[in-house]
Design a protein around this motif. Structure first.
Motif, PDB file in Angstrom:
ATOM      1  N   ALA A 418      -1.964  75.175  66.551  1.00 41.80           N
ATOM      2  CA  ALA A 418      -2.153  76.066  67.434  1.00 41.80           C
ATOM      3  C   ALA A 418      -2.357  75.527  69.154  1.00 41.80           C
ATOM      4  CB  ALA A 418      -3.167  77.218  67.198  1.00 41.80           C
ATOM      5  N   LEU A 419      -3.490  74.652  69.038  1.00 44.11           N
ATOM      6  CA  LEU A 419      -3.736  73.997  70.560  1.00 44.11           C
ATOM      7  C   LEU A 419      -2.448  73.263  70.827  1.00 44.11           C
ATOM      8  CD1 LEU A 419      -5.702  73.044  72.825  1.00 44.11           C
ATOM      9  CD2 LEU A 419      -6.366  71.148  71.083  1.00 44.11           C
ATOM     10  N   VAL A 420      -1.755  72.473  70.121  1.00 48.65           N
ATOM     11  CA  VAL A 420      -0.556  71.928  70.540  1.00 48.65           C
ATOM     12  C   VAL A 420       0.612  72.749  71.110  1.00 48.65           C
ATOM     13  CG1 VAL A 420       1.307  70.356  69.851  1.00 48.65           C
ATOM     14  CG2 VAL A 420      -0.955  69.670  69.086  1.00 48.65           C
ATOM     15  N   GLU A 421       0.689  73.846  70.353  1.00 49.94           N
ATOM     16  CA  GLU A 421       1.691  74.926  70.837  1.00 49.94           C
ATOM     17  C   GLU A 421       1.534  75.382  71.994  1.00 49.94           C
ATOM     18  OE1 GLU A 421       3.049  77.691  67.771  1.00 49.94           O
ATOM     19  OE2 GLU A 421       2.228  76.398  66.240  1.00 49.94           O
ATOM     20  N   GLY A 422      -0.042  75.920  72.293  1.00 46.19           N
ATOM     21  CA  GLY A 422      -0.419  76.426  73.368  1.00 46.19           C
ATOM     22  C   GLY A 422      -0.182  75.615  74.700  1.00 46.19           C
ATOM     23  N   LEU A 423      -0.470  74.243  74.467  1.00 45.73           N
ATOM     24  CA  LEU A 423      -0.237  73.486  75.520  1.00 45.73           C
ATOM     25  C   LEU A 423       1.443  73.143  76.143  1.00 45.73           C
ATOM     26  CD1 LEU A 423      -2.539  70.490  74.396  1.00 45.73           C
ATOM     27  CD2 LEU A 423      -2.790  71.924  76.645  1.00 45.73           C
ATOM     28  N   ALA A 424       2.060  73.153  74.891  1.00 45.49           N
ATOM     29  CA  ALA A 424       3.558  73.057  75.510  1.00 45.49           C
ATOM     30  C   ALA A 424       4.047  74.615  75.983  1.00 45.49           C
ATOM     31  CB  ALA A 424       4.266  72.695  74.163  1.00 45.49           C
ATOM     32  N   ALA A 441      -5.208  56.756  74.101  1.00 49.19           N
ATOM     33  CA  ALA A 441      -5.068  57.574  72.962  1.00 49.19           C
ATOM     34  C   ALA A 441      -3.572  58.167  73.362  1.00 49.19           C
ATOM     35  CB  ALA A 441      -5.964  58.565  72.488  1.00 49.19           C
ATOM     36  N   THR A 442      -3.081  58.124  74.380  1.00 50.36           N
ATOM     37  CA  THR A 442      -1.957  58.985  74.873  1.00 50.36           C
ATOM     38  C   THR A 442      -0.746  59.040  74.027  1.00 50.36           C
ATOM     39  OG1 THR A 442      -2.434  58.673  77.301  1.00 50.36           O
ATOM     40  CG2 THR A 442      -0.374  59.286  76.858  1.00 50.36           C
ATOM     41  N   ALA A 443      -0.254  57.775  73.544  1.00 48.76           N
ATOM     42  CA  ALA A 443       0.964  57.623  72.524  1.00 48.76           C
ATOM     43  C   ALA A 443       0.569  58.193  71.446  1.00 48.76           C
ATOM     44  CB  ALA A 443       1.132  56.288  72.357  1.00 48.76           C
ATOM     45  N   ASP A 444      -0.659  58.057  70.907  1.00 48.49           N
ATOM     46  CA  ASP A 444      -0.984  58.671  69.480  1.00 48.49           C
ATOM     47  C   ASP A 444      -0.883  60.366  69.571  1.00 48.49           C
ATOM     48  OD1 ASP A 444      -1.287  56.270  68.420  1.00 48.49           O
ATOM     49  OD2 ASP A 444      -3.479  55.857  68.837  1.00 48.49           O
ATOM     50  N   VAL A 445      -1.742  60.798  70.775  1.00 49.13           N
ATOM     51  CA  VAL A 445      -1.609  62.104  70.885  1.00 49.13           C
ATOM     52  C   VAL A 445      -0.137  62.641  70.755  1.00 49.13           C
ATOM     53  CG1 VAL A 445      -2.217  63.926  72.529  1.00 49.13           C
ATOM     54  CG2 VAL A 445      -3.931  62.384  71.872  1.00 49.13           C
ATOM     55  N   LEU A 446       0.613  62.218  71.759  1.00 48.44           N
ATOM     56  CA  LEU A 446       1.884  62.557  71.875  1.00 48.44           C
ATOM     57  C   LEU A 446       2.751  62.439  70.750  1.00 48.44           C
ATOM     58  CD1 LEU A 446       2.733  61.187  75.316  1.00 48.44           C
ATOM     59  CD2 LEU A 446       2.350  63.636  74.840  1.00 48.44           C
ATOM     60  N   GLU A 447       2.409  61.441  69.674  1.00 54.51           N
ATOM     61  CA  GLU A 447       3.131  61.246  68.504  1.00 54.51           C
ATOM     62  C   GLU A 447       2.824  62.496  67.688  1.00 54.51           C
ATOM     63  OE1 GLU A 447       2.369  57.639  67.008  1.00 54.51           O
ATOM     64  OE2 GLU A 447       3.998  56.490  68.107  1.00 54.51           O
ATOM     65  N   ALA A 448       1.480  62.741  67.592  1.00 55.12           N
ATOM     66  CA  ALA A 448       0.732  64.021  66.837  1.00 55.12           C
ATOM     67  C   ALA A 448       1.454  65.304  67.314  1.00 55.12           C
ATOM     68  CB  ALA A 448      -0.643  63.900  67.034  1.00 55.12           C
ATOM     69  N   MET A 449       1.539  65.610  68.627  1.00 56.60           N
ATOM     70  CA  MET A 449       2.159  66.758  68.980  1.00 56.60           C
ATOM     71  C   MET A 449       3.606  66.844  68.466  1.00 56.60           C
ATOM     72  SD  MET A 449       0.488  66.801  72.825  1.00 56.60           S
ATOM     73  CE  MET A 449       0.960  68.726  73.137  1.00 56.60           C
ATOM     74  N   GLY A 450       4.256  65.811  68.601  1.00 59.59           N
ATOM     75  CA  GLY A 450       5.749  65.906  68.039  1.00 59.59           C
ATOM     76  C   GLY A 450       5.581  65.992  66.495  1.00 59.59           C
ATOM     77  N   ARG A 451       4.655  65.589  65.706  1.00 63.11           N
ATOM     78  CA  ARG A 451       4.591  65.858  64.217  1.00 63.11           C
ATOM     79  C   ARG A 451       4.214  67.369  64.084  1.00 63.11           C
ATOM     80  NH1 ARG A 451       1.550  61.853  63.810  1.00 63.11           N
ATOM     81  NH2 ARG A 451      -0.732  63.143  63.563  1.00 63.11           N
ATOM     82  N   LEU A 452       3.442  68.003  64.912  1.00 60.15           N
ATOM     83  CA  LEU A 452       2.779  69.195  64.539  1.00 60.15           C
ATOM     84  C   LEU A 452       3.583  70.316  65.011  1.00 60.15           C
ATOM     85  CD1 LEU A 452      -0.863  68.407  65.523  1.00 60.15           C
ATOM     86  CD2 LEU A 452       0.175  68.879  63.227  1.00 60.15           C
ATOM     87  N   HIS A 453       4.261  70.208  66.233  1.00 56.60           N
ATOM     88  CA  HIS A 453       4.928  71.292  66.908  1.00 56.60           C
ATOM     89  C   HIS A 453       6.084  71.819  65.980  1.00 56.60           C
ATOM     90  CE1 HIS A 453       6.507  74.171  69.668  1.00 56.60           C
ATOM     91  NE2 HIS A 453       5.063  73.752  70.594  1.00 56.60           N
ATOM     92  N   PRO A 454       6.172  72.993  65.711  1.00 54.15           N
ATOM     93  CA  PRO A 454       7.207  73.569  64.787  1.00 54.15           C
ATOM     94  C   PRO A 454       8.614  73.605  65.585  1.00 54.15           C
ATOM     95  CG  PRO A 454       5.868  75.532  65.791  1.00 54.15           C
ATOM     96  CD  PRO A 454       5.090  74.262  66.004  1.00 54.15           C
ATOM     97  N   ASP A 455       8.676  73.546  66.685  1.00 56.60           N
ATOM     98  CA  ASP A 455       9.918  73.852  67.455  1.00 56.60           C
ATOM     99  C   ASP A 455      10.582  72.476  67.638  1.00 56.60           C
ATOM    100  OD1 ASP A 455      11.840  73.798  69.836  1.00 56.60           O
ATOM    101  OD2 ASP A 455      11.372  75.778  69.757  1.00 56.60           O
ATOM    102  N   LYS A 456      11.683  72.188  66.804  1.00 52.20           N
ATOM    103  CA  LYS A 456      12.133  70.854  66.666  1.00 52.20           C
ATOM    104  C   LYS A 456      12.586  70.153  68.220  1.00 52.20           C
ATOM    105  CE  LYS A 456      14.544  71.428  62.302  1.00 52.20           C
ATOM    106  NZ  LYS A 456      15.778  71.586  61.341  1.00 52.20           N
ATOM    107  N   LYS A 457      12.963  71.191  69.101  1.00 53.54           N
ATOM    108  CA  LYS A 457      13.223  70.777  70.484  1.00 53.54           C
ATOM    109  C   LYS A 457      11.994  70.256  71.059  1.00 53.54           C
ATOM    110  CE  LYS A 457      15.261  71.991  74.959  1.00 53.54           C
ATOM    111  NZ  LYS A 457      16.004  73.324  75.851  1.00 53.54           N
ATOM    112  N   VAL A 458      10.901  71.030  71.235  1.00 53.77           N
ATOM    113  CA  VAL A 458       9.808  70.373  71.836  1.00 53.77           C
ATOM    114  C   VAL A 458       9.246  69.299  70.886  1.00 53.77           C
ATOM    115  CG1 VAL A 458       7.379  71.333  72.231  1.00 53.77           C
ATOM    116  CG2 VAL A 458       9.400  72.799  72.463  1.00 53.77           C
ATOM    117  N   ALA A 459       9.232  69.268  69.885  1.00 51.95           N
ATOM    118  CA  ALA A 459       8.893  68.073  69.077  1.00 51.95           C
ATOM    119  C   ALA A 459       9.433  66.806  69.248  1.00 51.95           C
ATOM    120  CB  ALA A 459       9.061  68.312  67.470  1.00 51.95           C
ATOM    121  N   LYS A 460      10.756  67.055  69.580  1.00 56.09           N
ATOM    122  CA  LYS A 460      11.810  65.775  69.948  1.00 56.09           C
ATOM    123  C   LYS A 460      11.265  65.334  71.553  1.00 56.09           C
ATOM    124  CE  LYS A 460      16.416  64.072  70.662  1.00 56.09           C
ATOM    125  NZ  LYS A 460      17.903  64.614  70.465  1.00 56.09           N
ATOM    126  N   GLU A 461      10.701  66.135  72.448  1.00 52.54           N
ATOM    127  CA  GLU A 461      10.270  65.824  73.724  1.00 52.54           C
ATOM    128  C   GLU A 461       9.052  65.206  73.611  1.00 52.54           C
ATOM    129  OE1 GLU A 461       9.994  68.909  76.633  1.00 52.54           O
ATOM    130  OE2 GLU A 461      11.727  70.155  75.618  1.00 52.54           O
TER     131      GLU A 461
END
Length: 475
Positions: A418-424, A441-461
């Motif tokens: 939910a936090l990831v979705e809200g940030l995006a 931890a920037t790269a790890d955080v962004l990878e996690a956001m790509g893994r967690l976000h349900p929107d495929k387009k946002v996850a790809k970004e």
């Protein structure tokens, strides 16, 4: 249960309260009474047990009657000997005297009393792992040795099974998501030892094993209740009748309590924790960090649940002056190592419990690149004047630090998603800027956001941004 990963912290009752509970348990109180009853005419056999013709007198001294009176007296005597309440003075003649530990029950400290009780507990747990003694007698071969193969009983496996059950019961009791002080259904406890975690629908064979385990545990918990380890509601005897027999009264098949309910007592929690520590496992207790430094507090509570972490922190703060405590916490929160984001999260949570007396400490770190963000949050929440607005760079750094801390604390939780979705959603160009953040931890955080976000387009970004961040960091 791994010996490298700490168990959830437990909140122990005061030792004085636990000692009173130990003294009032049926088994220890009986053992103490027998130790005082024993005299010059008391005789024991080679194994230290009361000779058979003295058992009725021992039962009478305890006020016991009924078909189990002699067996209960014999068990109380074994506890008295094993716990040091009775000492064997001459093995050849089988004479006894009061043991050194007996005086501790009335003149010792609460810790002394609990040490005696732990010895009693070990005796009972060991006895609970042994099958029916009649079976043991029948299995004796001509040389006086037990033929375990004829019993279909493996002593080590049986002891390990009971230890595993008690370990699972402890884990369920102390886990924040568990029933806490509520009872645990016996079928669930048996299934935790039998049913593989990755099994969907249990097979008939597995269900039969669970049923057999329940019957074993029913006998064992009946034995463990008198020593004060558990409160136990046994399996309804109507469930044990033959299928062809009519039950004496109508029964409710949906009533889970009919299948047995078990609950660790506060004394039982203390006892099982002591056994786990003795076995080499990490079993922390709330309050152990109160006299340690802030670095030990932040590292130690890193894996605690929220409730336990708060309780531990409250005890730590109670021993310190607020301003000095805040400065110590902030100093311990610094760092660029992998554990630093979670330390800062725990620091922020600890500082939320400190009053306005700590304000000077927070103002001192407003320009600190690692602590300036949480300092602004703390000051703003308390309505402090003249709090400088954060730069965009600081906002993004704090965001990455917060997500990294949540990842370390909870993994891929629903809250983090939910936090990831809200940030995006709030920042349309979040990923275009986030990959530039100078945080380990920037790269790890962004990878996690790509893994967690349900929107495929946002996850790809997010994944693209993670690749850029890793390239910038030389990874």
């Amino acid at each position: 249960m791994s010996d490298s990963s700490p168990l959830p912290p437990v909140r122990l009752h005061p030792e004085a309260e636990l000692a009173r509970a130990a003294l009032s348990t049926p088994l220890l109180s009986r053992a103490a009474r027998l130790a005082r009853w024993a005299g010059p005419g008391t005789r024991v056999d080679a194994g230290g047990s009361l000779v058979e013709d003295q058992l009725p007198a021992a039962a009478e001294a305890l006020g016991l009657s009924g078909e189990d009176a002699v067996a209960d007296a014999g068990e109380a005597w074994r506890v008295a000997v094993d716990a040091g309440l009775v000492a064997i003075t001459d093995e050849e003649t089988g004479t006894v005297a009061a043991g050194d530990e007996l005086a501790l029950l009335t003149g010792g400290s609460p810790h002394d009393v609990l040490t005696v009780w732990l010895s009693a507990l070990e005796t009972v747990v060991a006895d609970a792992s042994v099958p029916d003694l009649d079976g043991l007698v029948d299995a004796m071969d001509e040389g006086g040795e037990v033929d375990f193969s004829s019993l279909d009983w493996d002593p080590e496996a049986e002891a390990e099974f009971l230890d595993g059950v008690l370990g699972n019961l402890y884990l369920l009791t102390v886990s924040e998501e568990g029933p806490g002080q509520g009872p645990v259904p016996l079928p669930a406890l048996a299934a935790s030892m039998i049913v593989p975690s990755d099994m969907g629908e249990p097979t008939n064979d597995v269900l039969e094993q669970v049923s057999d385990a329940m019957m074993r545990l029913d006998d064992q918990f009946r034995m463990l209740e008198p020593v004060g380890l558990v409160e136990y509601q046994p399996v309804d005897e109507a469930l044990m009748t033959d299928a062809d027999e009519e039950p004496a009264a109508p029964v409710d098949d949906t009533d889970v309590s009919r299948y047995g309910l078990v609950r660790l007592t506060p004394l039982g929690v203390y006892g099982l924790r002591a056994r786990l520590l003795e076995a080499g496992l990490q079993a922390p207790a709330v309050g152990e960090l109160a006299d340690k430094g802030a670095d030990a507090l932040l590292d130690g509570t890193a894996r605690f649940g929220q409730s336990a972490a708060r309780a531990e922190t409250e005890q730590w703060l109670a021993c310190r002056e607020p301003l000095a405590a805040a400065r110590e916490l902030l100093a311990a929160a610094r760092g660029a190592d992998a554990a630093a984001p979670l330390r800062r999260l725990r620091c922020q949570q600890a500082l939320s419990l400190v009053g306005v007396e700590a304000e000077p400490a927070l103002r001192e770190v407003l320009d600190d690149p690692e602590l300036g963000g949480l300092a602004r949050v703390w000051l703003s929440e308390r309505g402090a004047p003249d709090v400088p607005a954060p730069s965009q760079e600081l906002v993004f750094w704090l965001t990455v630090d917060t997500v990294a801390a949540q990842l370390a604390a909870e993994g891929n939780s629903e809250e983090l998603q939910a936090l990831v979705e809200g940030l995006a959603e709030q920042h349309s160009a979040f990923f275009a800027a986030a990959w530039r953040v100078d945080h380990p931890a920037t790269a790890d955080v962004l990878e996690a956001m790509g893994r967690l976000h349900p929107d495929k387009k946002v996850a790809k970004e997010a994944r693209k941004a993670a690749f850029k961040a890793r390239s910038q960091q030389g990874g």
